[in-house]
Design an enzyme around this catalytic site. Structure first.
Site, PDB file in Angstrom:
ATOM      1  N   SER A 713      -7.624 -10.000  22.430  1.00 53.45           N
ATOM      2  CA  SER A 713      -6.238  -9.685  22.774  1.00 53.45           C
ATOM      3  C   SER A 713      -6.114  -8.549  23.770  1.00 53.45           C
ATOM      4  O   SER A 713      -5.024  -8.282  24.280  1.00 53.45           O
ATOM      5  CB  SER A 713      -5.445  -9.317  21.504  1.00 53.45           C
ATOM      6  OG  SER A 713      -5.398 -10.400  20.617  1.00 53.45           O
ATOM      7  N   LYS A 756       3.019  -9.260  16.839  1.00 54.62           N
ATOM      8  CA  LYS A 756       2.843  -8.285  17.918  1.00 54.62           C
ATOM      9  C   LYS A 756       4.178  -7.861  18.509  1.00 54.62           C
ATOM     10  O   LYS A 756       4.416  -6.678  18.791  1.00 54.62           O
ATOM     11  CB  LYS A 756       1.945  -8.877  19.008  1.00 54.62           C
ATOM     12  CG  LYS A 756       0.501  -9.092  18.568  1.00 54.62           C
ATOM     13  CD  LYS A 756      -0.314  -9.766  19.653  1.00 54.62           C
ATOM     14  CE  LYS A 756      -1.753  -9.992  19.218  1.00 54.62           C
ATOM     15  NZ  LYS A 756      -2.568 -10.677  20.243  1.00 54.62           N
TER      16      LYS A 756
END
Length: 828
Positions: A713, A756
């Site tokens: 990520s 997120k």
């Protein structure tokens, strides 16, 4: 010798103890009646309570006295007129009885002799004189003292019924003595010399094999004919039992080994069951056949069942195989063969139930509603194998129960954690000792339905050892193309599992066997967001904890800010288990104040939460300013939700050495290497002097170094941080990003987008850079969670740098100086 025979013989041989000599003889009734008429009995007498004994008039018995109260009574009476009242205790186990614990009807007795034993106990020999009933309780200290009314007996004179009863009683007594050959002949002669019907009934009542309650009942009857009739009934029952035992004993050999002894005991039990009207082994088999006729099983299974039952009929009940065969037939007949519960196809009701039981989890609910819709239209569908995959505490197991309630099906839960024996699934073969079916068949038998909702809990925690691999045994169970003919080793015939709705739960997919994972439809149950946790706390957790702790809604209220504080500062989880425990702790504190009648605030505030739970356990990351070059905000997914993280890069004079710190995993290290390689290849396009890579050391650090970090990520985040520190350009304020990169500069999509984004909103982020392929994930998130955030969807690294890096330099005085052999030669 039977109990009755022993008592009768001893009593007959003892008779009445008279005088101070050693001669014992049987008092005749004329002597007894004359003595009774001549003596005057006081109506105020001491009462002795005895256990397991009922004294009758004219009968002589020994009694051991051990209680202090009773010893005082006996010694007092021995010095006086030697008369005491004897009453039986209602409960023989009671050590210190009171007036309600003894019967009110007893017998006046005379102490014939008292013997003090070495152990401190006292034995007295007493003879019953006359029945009485307690009229008034005077005292219970130092012993029982009461006023009594003496009871007379009514025996009609010269009555043929009395004569017949007397003769019947003697014949019954003789019959009992004949069934006990150990009793001497003298006992029968002594019994024949009793002429008085009253004394005969008292004497036999004292010696029959009956409980204290029955003997007390005989003592309390004043009517002589009624007492004699009841006594004869008791004696006839005793005779029947003795005759039955004698008949059984004649059927077996006297010299028997262990096996013959077992057979004898079974024969005894069989005869007793027949006499009592209870069921024997033949009755059990008849019941199995009757139940088998009602079953809806296939023809082949019915034939197999009939064959097994007839095999049982040919077996000896004492054979070792008999209980196994009988158990096998019982399992077959108790299984639900083609027996189904009716599904409830009200989809709106099902949706209401799912929404009421679980907040969020929209994908899972939608999948269940789809399944019900297809089942409603087609009315027949092979049971899908759903696997709810997600972190602990998010409601995977309880969701299975809600599915069962929504469908109107039976619910079964089977825990697979630590299962390591294949036989637990497929069962044992009947040849093994202690053979039994597997847990699949056992649970189906328990459900009594062929189409339950079957929850396989913790399927990722199955282990294997030398006893087999249970996960391989599940390949047949969880394959819709095979489980219509599931075969259990114990059952030996095929069983249809195709109508069962299997719901598996797992915390991790890595430990599930690939072939088994391929058979299941994976549905990810992600962790709850902060907003969802707040709603779950308000709707479910707080009412549940409040009820568990005995509080009402008016006693306590939580402010929304207090719930947020508990979630943010005291829990770090995907589910709500820790949240529920902490809310319970707060509620217990309030419950204590209520119970102790202390003043308290009904509304729970964040300040109260901190006072009750103590200092904050976790700190959440907040956005920091962009005053420094090389610091970029990234977004990460963890098992407890989304978080922001900072990637820091710094340069120092050196030889181009790369240092990575922050306990990074292999994936993040690879992302850093990829970012540096890309920047080196595109240095001129970005405006970098390529010599900076060789003459300056680069250090990349991710703070909170004690926490392991890994995952695909942080690629674009690391690249932006490195580009910022090399160019000394500022990073756009309140910007965060997530995505992976390739050496060609393409931006790759990542997962955990919802978590997120929510983490970014909590940290105050206004702009988020994502891969363009992640736009589909944004479309699935509710608009309320996207408010105030601008998304930038990119496909190439250059787009990321264009958005993230500003033209403004952090410090224009910073200049990179380079040394090269070429420059040195020019200067020289």
């Amino acid at each position: 010798m039977s109990n009755f025979g022993n008592q009768l013989y001893q009593s007959l041989m003892m008779g009445d103890y008279s005088g101070e000599g050693d001669l014992i003889h049987l008092i005749t009734d004329e002597e007894d009646e004359s003595a009774t008429k001549e003596e005057f009995f006081s109506d105020e007498i001491p009462i002795l309570s005895v256990r397991n004994t009922v004294l009758f008039p004219g009968v002589v018995i020994p009694i051991t006295v051990g209680r202090q109260r009773s010893i005082r009574l006996v010694k007092k009476a021995q010095k006086g007129d030697k008369l005491i009242g004897v009453c039986a205790q209602r409960n023989p186990n009671m050590e210190d009885p009171s007036w309600p614990d003894i019967y009110s009807v007893g017998t006046l007795a005379k102490i014939i002799k008292m013997i003090v034993l070495p152990d401190g106990n006292t034995t007295i020999i007493i003879q019953g004189k006359k029945r009485f009933k307690i009229r008034e309780e005077i005292s219970d200290d130092p012993y029982f003292l009461a006023k009594v009314d003496y009871l007379d007996e009514s025996f009609p004179a010269d009555n043929k019924e009395i004569e017949a009863l007397e003769q019947s009683l003697k014949e019954a007594a003789f019959k009992i003595l004949q069934l006990n050959p150990e009793i001497p002949r003298e006992a029968q002669v002594a019994l024949d010399n009793i002429d008085s019907t009253s004394f005969l009934t008292h004497f036999l009542s004292s010696n029959i094999n009956a409980p204290v309650e029955s003997k007390q009942r005989l003592l309390e009857i004043n009517e002589g004919i009624e007492r004699a009739t009841l006594l004869l009934e008791f004696m006839m029952k005793d005779i029947q039992m003795l005759e039955l035992k004698s008949e059984i004993q004649k059927k077996v050999h006297t010299d028997i080994d262990q096996q013959q002894r077992d057979y004898f005991l079974r024969q005894q039990m069989k005869v007793l069951q027949t006499e009592l009207g209870e069921e024997g082994s033949e009755k059990e088999i008849d019941d199995l056949l009757a139940k088998g006729k009602k079953k809806k099983w296939p023809v082949e299974v019915a034939k197999h069942f009939q064959k097994e039952v007839h095999k049982i009929l040919r077996m000896n009940p004492s054979a070792a195989e008999y209980p196994i065969a009988l158990n096998y037939a019982e399992v077959m007949v108790e299984l639900p063969w083609n027996e189904y519960t009716n599904d409830n196809f009200d989809l709106h009701r099902a949706k209401r139930i799912l929404d009421k039981d679980h907040f969020g989890l929209d994908k899972v609910k939608e999948r269940i509603i789809e399944y019900m819709a297809v089942l409603k239209l087609k009315n027949d569908i092979k049971g899908p194998i759903l696997c709810l995959y997600g972190p602990p505490g998010v409601g995977k197991t309880s969701l299975g129960k809600s599915i069962a309630r929504a469908l109107g099906r039976k619910y079964i839960r089977m825990s697979l954690g630590g299962l390591h024996d294949e036989a637990e699934i497929r069962g044992h073969r009947k040849t093994y000792v202690g053979a039994m079916p597997g847990k699949i068949i056992q649970n189906m038998k328990k459900a009594k339905s062929s189409n339950p909702v079957f929850v396989l809990d913790e399927i990722d925690k199955i282990s294997s050892d030398f006893r087999g691999d249970p996960s391989s045994a599940f390949l047949e169970v969880l394959d819709p193309e095979q489980n219509y003919a599931f075969t259990d080793n114990f059952l030996e015939v095929e069983y249809d599992l195709s109508k069962v709705l299997f719901v598996a739960t797992a915390n991790s997919l890595d430990t599930i066997q690939p072939a088994l994972r391929d058979r299941m439809e994976i549905i990810e149950v992600t962790g709850y967001t902060l907003e969802e946790k707040v709603e779950i706390a308000i709707r479910h957790l707080i009412p549940k904890q409040r009820a568990d702790h005995g509080l009402k809604a008016k006693d306590i209220q939580f402010s929304r800010e207090a719930i947020v504080k508990v979630i943010d500062d005291y829990t770090r989880e995907s589910g709500v288990r820790s949240l529920e425990r902490l809310l319970g702790k707060v509620i217990r504190n309030i419950a204590k104040s209520i119970a102790m009648e202390e003043p308290y605030k009904k509304k729970v505030t964040p300040q109260m939460v901190r006072k009750i739970l103590g200092g904050e356990v976790f700190d959440k990351e907040l956005y920091q300013d962009n005053s420094l070059a090389g610091v970029v905000t990234g977004l990460a997914w963890t098992s407890v939700g989304g978080e922001i993280l900072f990637i820091e890069a710094s340069l120092s004079k050196g030889k181009g050495k790369l240092t990575l710190s922050g306990q990074l995993g292999d994936v993040m290290k690879e992302s850093a290497m990829t970012a540096i390689s890309y920047l080196k290849s595109k240095s001129e396009k970005i405006g970098l002097d390529h010599r900076v890579f060789d003459q300056y050391d680069l250090h990349i650090h991710v703070p909170a170094g004690a926490v392991p970090k890994d995952g695909p990520s942080a690629g674009i985040t690391m690249l932006t941080a490195i580009a910022s520190v090399y160019t000394q350009r500022k990073v756009k304020s309140k910007l965060a990003m997530t995505g992976e990169i390739t050496l060609r500069g393409k931006v790759m999509p990542v997962g955990g987008i919802k978590e997120k984004i929510l983490a970014a909103r909590r940290a105050g982020i206004k702009d988020i850079i994502l891969c363009k392929k992640n736009q589909k994930d944004i479309d699935e998130i509710e608009d309320i969670y996207l408010k105030g955030v601008t998304f930038h969807f990119v496909e190439h690294v250059q787009e990321v740098l264009d958005i993230a890096l500003l033209d403004e330099l952090v410090d224009e005085s910073v200049q990179f100086t380079f040394e090269s052999s070429y420059q040195k030669s020019i200067e020289s």
